[in-house]
Design a protein around this motif. Structure first.
Motif, PDB file in Angstrom:
ATOM      1  N   VAL A  71     -29.467 -31.124 -25.550  1.00 59.37           N
ATOM      2  CA  VAL A  71     -28.512 -30.739 -24.512  1.00 59.37           C
ATOM      3  C   VAL A  71     -29.207 -30.978 -23.187  1.00 59.37           C
ATOM      4  N   SER A  72     -28.719 -31.945 -22.423  1.00 62.46           N
ATOM      5  CA  SER A  72     -29.352 -32.296 -21.152  1.00 62.46           C
ATOM      6  C   SER A  72     -28.448 -31.889 -20.002  1.00 62.46           C
ATOM      7  N   PRO A  73     -28.764 -30.774 -19.349  1.00 61.63           N
ATOM      8  CA  PRO A  73     -27.927 -30.334 -18.225  1.00 61.63           C
ATOM      9  C   PRO A  73     -28.176 -31.187 -16.990  1.00 61.63           C
ATOM     10  N   ASP A  74     -27.272 -31.084 -16.024  1.00 64.99           N
ATOM     11  CA  ASP A  74     -27.472 -31.751 -14.746  1.00 64.99           C
ATOM     12  C   ASP A  74     -28.592 -31.044 -13.996  1.00 64.99           C
ATOM     13  N   ARG A  75     -29.114 -31.716 -12.985  1.00 62.29           N
ATOM     14  CA  ARG A  75     -30.200 -31.145 -12.186  1.00 62.29           C
ATOM     15  C   ARG A  75     -29.772 -31.051 -10.738  1.00 62.29           C
ATOM     16  N   THR A  76     -30.274 -30.016 -10.074  1.00 65.91           N
ATOM     17  CA  THR A  76     -30.046 -29.868  -8.641  1.00 65.91           C
ATOM     18  C   THR A  76     -31.086 -30.702  -7.907  1.00 65.91           C
ATOM     19  N   ALA A  77     -30.995 -30.729  -6.591  1.00 61.96           N
ATOM     20  CA  ALA A  77     -31.970 -31.473  -5.791  1.00 61.96           C
ATOM     21  C   ALA A  77     -33.374 -30.915  -6.006  1.00 61.96           C
ATOM     22  N   GLY A  78     -33.487 -29.614  -6.248  1.00 66.94           N
ATOM     23  CA  GLY A  78     -34.780 -28.990  -6.490  1.00 66.94           C
ATOM     24  C   GLY A  78     -35.198 -29.037  -7.947  1.00 66.94           C
ATOM     25  N   ARG A  79     -34.530 -29.835  -8.771  1.00 66.56           N
ATOM     26  CA  ARG A  79     -34.806 -30.037 -10.188  1.00 66.56           C
ATOM     27  C   ARG A  79     -34.421 -28.849 -11.064  1.00 66.56           C
ATOM     28  N   GLY A  80     -33.653 -27.904 -10.544  1.00 68.20           N
ATOM     29  CA  GLY A  80     -33.181 -26.789 -11.358  1.00 68.20           C
ATOM     30  C   GLY A  80     -32.064 -27.245 -12.286  1.00 68.20           C
ATOM     31  N   ARG A  81     -31.998 -26.651 -13.449  1.00 68.45           N
ATOM     32  CA  ARG A  81     -30.977 -27.019 -14.427  1.00 68.45           C
ATOM     33  C   ARG A  81     -29.659 -26.337 -14.092  1.00 68.45           C
ATOM     34  N   ARG A  82     -28.561 -27.095 -14.245  1.00 68.54           N
ATOM     35  CA  ARG A  82     -27.223 -26.533 -14.084  1.00 68.54           C
ATOM     36  C   ARG A  82     -26.410 -26.956 -15.301  1.00 68.54           C
ATOM     37  N   TYR A  83     -25.936 -25.956 -16.029  1.00 71.15           N
ATOM     38  CA  TYR A  83     -25.190 -26.191 -17.265  1.00 71.15           C
ATOM     39  C   TYR A  83     -23.689 -26.108 -17.005  1.00 71.15           C
ATOM     40  N   SER A  84     -22.941 -26.956 -17.698  1.00 73.83           N
ATOM     41  CA  SER A  84     -21.481 -26.933 -17.625  1.00 73.83           C
ATOM     42  C   SER A  84     -20.943 -26.170 -18.831  1.00 73.83           C
ATOM     43  N   ALA A  85     -19.642 -25.917 -18.830  1.00 72.92           N
ATOM     44  CA  ALA A  85     -19.006 -25.257 -19.973  1.00 72.92           C
ATOM     45  C   ALA A  85     -19.170 -26.108 -21.231  1.00 72.92           C
ATOM     46  N   ARG A  86     -19.129 -27.421 -21.066  1.00 66.23           N
ATOM     47  CA  ARG A  86     -19.320 -28.306 -22.217  1.00 66.23           C
ATOM     48  C   ARG A  86     -20.741 -28.180 -22.760  1.00 66.23           C
ATOM     49  N   ASP A  87     -21.732 -28.058 -21.860  1.00 68.09           N
ATOM     50  CA  ASP A  87     -23.118 -27.863 -22.294  1.00 68.09           C
ATOM     51  C   ASP A  87     -23.264 -26.569 -23.084  1.00 68.09           C
ATOM     52  N   ILE A  88     -22.577 -25.515 -22.645  1.00 64.29           N
ATOM     53  CA  ILE A  88     -22.645 -24.227 -23.337  1.00 64.29           C
ATOM     54  C   ILE A  88     -22.086 -24.372 -24.755  1.00 64.29           C
ATOM     55  N   GLU A  89     -20.966 -25.063 -24.883  1.00 66.20           N
ATOM     56  CA  GLU A  89     -20.382 -25.297 -26.207  1.00 66.20           C
ATOM     57  C   GLU A  89     -21.328 -26.109 -27.080  1.00 66.20           C
ATOM     58  N   GLN A  90     -21.979 -27.091 -26.490  1.00 63.23           N
ATOM     59  CA  GLN A  90     -22.911 -27.910 -27.264  1.00 63.23           C
ATOM     60  C   GLN A  90     -24.129 -27.076 -27.688  1.00 63.23           C
ATOM     61  N   LEU A  91     -24.596 -26.162 -26.835  1.00 66.81           N
ATOM     62  CA  LEU A  91     -25.689 -25.263 -27.210  1.00 66.81           C
ATOM     63  C   LEU A  91     -25.293 -24.398 -28.401  1.00 66.81           C
ATOM     64  N   ARG A  92     -24.080 -23.896 -28.366  1.00 68.93           N
ATOM     65  CA  ARG A  92     -23.592 -23.073 -29.482  1.00 68.93           C
ATOM     66  C   ARG A  92     -23.511 -23.883 -30.772  1.00 68.93           C
ATOM     67  N   GLU A  93     -23.081 -25.142 -30.643  1.00 73.98           N
ATOM     68  CA  GLU A  93     -22.975 -26.004 -31.817  1.00 73.98           C
ATOM     69  C   GLU A  93     -24.359 -26.327 -32.380  1.00 73.98           C
ATOM     70  N   VAL A  94     -25.328 -26.581 -31.509  1.00 73.20           N
ATOM     71  CA  VAL A  94     -26.693 -26.833 -31.967  1.00 73.20           C
ATOM     72  C   VAL A  94     -27.221 -25.607 -32.708  1.00 73.20           C
ATOM     73  N   GLN A  95     -26.978 -24.423 -32.161  1.00 75.82           N
ATOM     74  CA  GLN A  95     -27.428 -23.198 -32.814  1.00 75.82           C
ATOM     75  C   GLN A  95     -26.743 -23.033 -34.174  1.00 75.82           C
ATOM     76  N   ARG A  96     -25.447 -23.307 -34.243  1.00 80.19           N
ATOM     77  CA  ARG A  96     -24.715 -23.168 -35.500  1.00 80.19           C
ATOM     78  C   ARG A  96     -25.254 -24.128 -36.560  1.00 80.19           C
ATOM     79  N   LEU A  97     -25.460 -25.389 -36.163  1.00 81.80           N
ATOM     80  CA  LEU A  97     -25.979 -26.367 -37.119  1.00 81.80           C
ATOM     81  C   LEU A  97     -27.375 -25.982 -37.597  1.00 81.80           C
ATOM     82  N   SER A  98     -28.173 -25.457 -36.690  1.00 80.04           N
ATOM     83  CA  SER A  98     -29.540 -25.083 -37.033  1.00 80.04           C
ATOM     84  C   SER A  98     -29.580 -23.836 -37.907  1.00 80.04           C
ATOM     85  N   GLN A  99     -28.868 -22.793 -37.494  1.00 78.07           N
ATOM     86  CA  GLN A  99     -28.940 -21.505 -38.191  1.00 78.07           C
ATOM     87  C   GLN A  99     -28.077 -21.472 -39.453  1.00 78.07           C
ATOM     88  N   ASP A 100     -26.828 -21.888 -39.345  1.00 79.26           N
ATOM     89  CA  ASP A 100     -25.901 -21.754 -40.469  1.00 79.26           C
ATOM     90  C   ASP A 100     -26.019 -22.892 -41.481  1.00 79.26           C
TER      91      ASP A 100
END
Length: 174
Positions: A71-100
């Motif tokens: 999951v590669s979030p966008d970056r701000t000018a200061g290199r901070g990570r910014r996640y979108s709603a789609r990124d959050i869903e993808q994080l949940r899916e990665v967790q589900r595939l890994s755990q379940d």
């Protein structure tokens, strides 16, 4: 004193040459409204702590997923990570595939790559189908134009029927 012919919408934006100043009887036009931002599923708005809370994962796990390219979030000018709603869903899916499902992270990365490839191919198929339909429509229009250009005073050729007994002999000149 004559009435001011200027309407509120056609008046000056700011003071200039004595117009638009307080007390002179004219009203200033309002500055244009700030552009409205439309939040979509792709808009990066969540910092890593909020994304971690929304996905139920530890922030360090999110950093690890970013390093692995899951999951590669966008970056701000200061290199901070910014996640979108789609990124959050993808994080949940990665967790589900890994755990379940018990799939390792390399397998999950491959699954994500294949899903992205399928999505891209489906978009390409849709694009090609639209192009094909456009070409078919253009062909039908050209065919209709050719049929419309036929002369109506000509008699169409009708080949002889198979029951005909007529025989034609052709002899070339020598």
């Amino acid at each position: 004193m004559s009435p001011n012919p200027m309407t509120p919408d056609s008046g000056p934006i700011g003071p200039g040459l004595g117009e638009g100043l307080p007390g002179d009887g004219t009203r200033r036009r309002r500055a244009p409204a700030a552009p409205q931002y439309v939040l979509t599923e792709e808009t990066p708005v969540y910092v890593i702590s909020v994304a971690a809370e929304l996905s139920g994962l530890h922030p360090q796990t999110l950093r690890q997923y970013d390093r692995l390219g899951l999951v590669s979030p966008d970056r701000t000018a200061g290199r901070g990570r910014r996640y979108s709603a789609r990124d959050i869903e993808q994080l949940r899916e990665v967790q589900r595939l890994s755990q379940d499902e018990g799939i390792n992270l390399a397998g999950i990365k491959r699954i994500i790559e294949l899903e992205n490839q399928v999505t891209a191919l489906q978009a390409r198929v849709t694009e090609l189908v639209d192009s094909l339909e456009g070409a078919a429509t253009a062909l039908q229009q050209r065919e209709a134009a050719v049929h419309a250009s036929y002369r109506r005073d000509l008699v169409p050729y009708q080949p002889p029927s198979p029951q005909s007994s007529a025989l034609v002999v052709w002899r070339p000149k020598r």
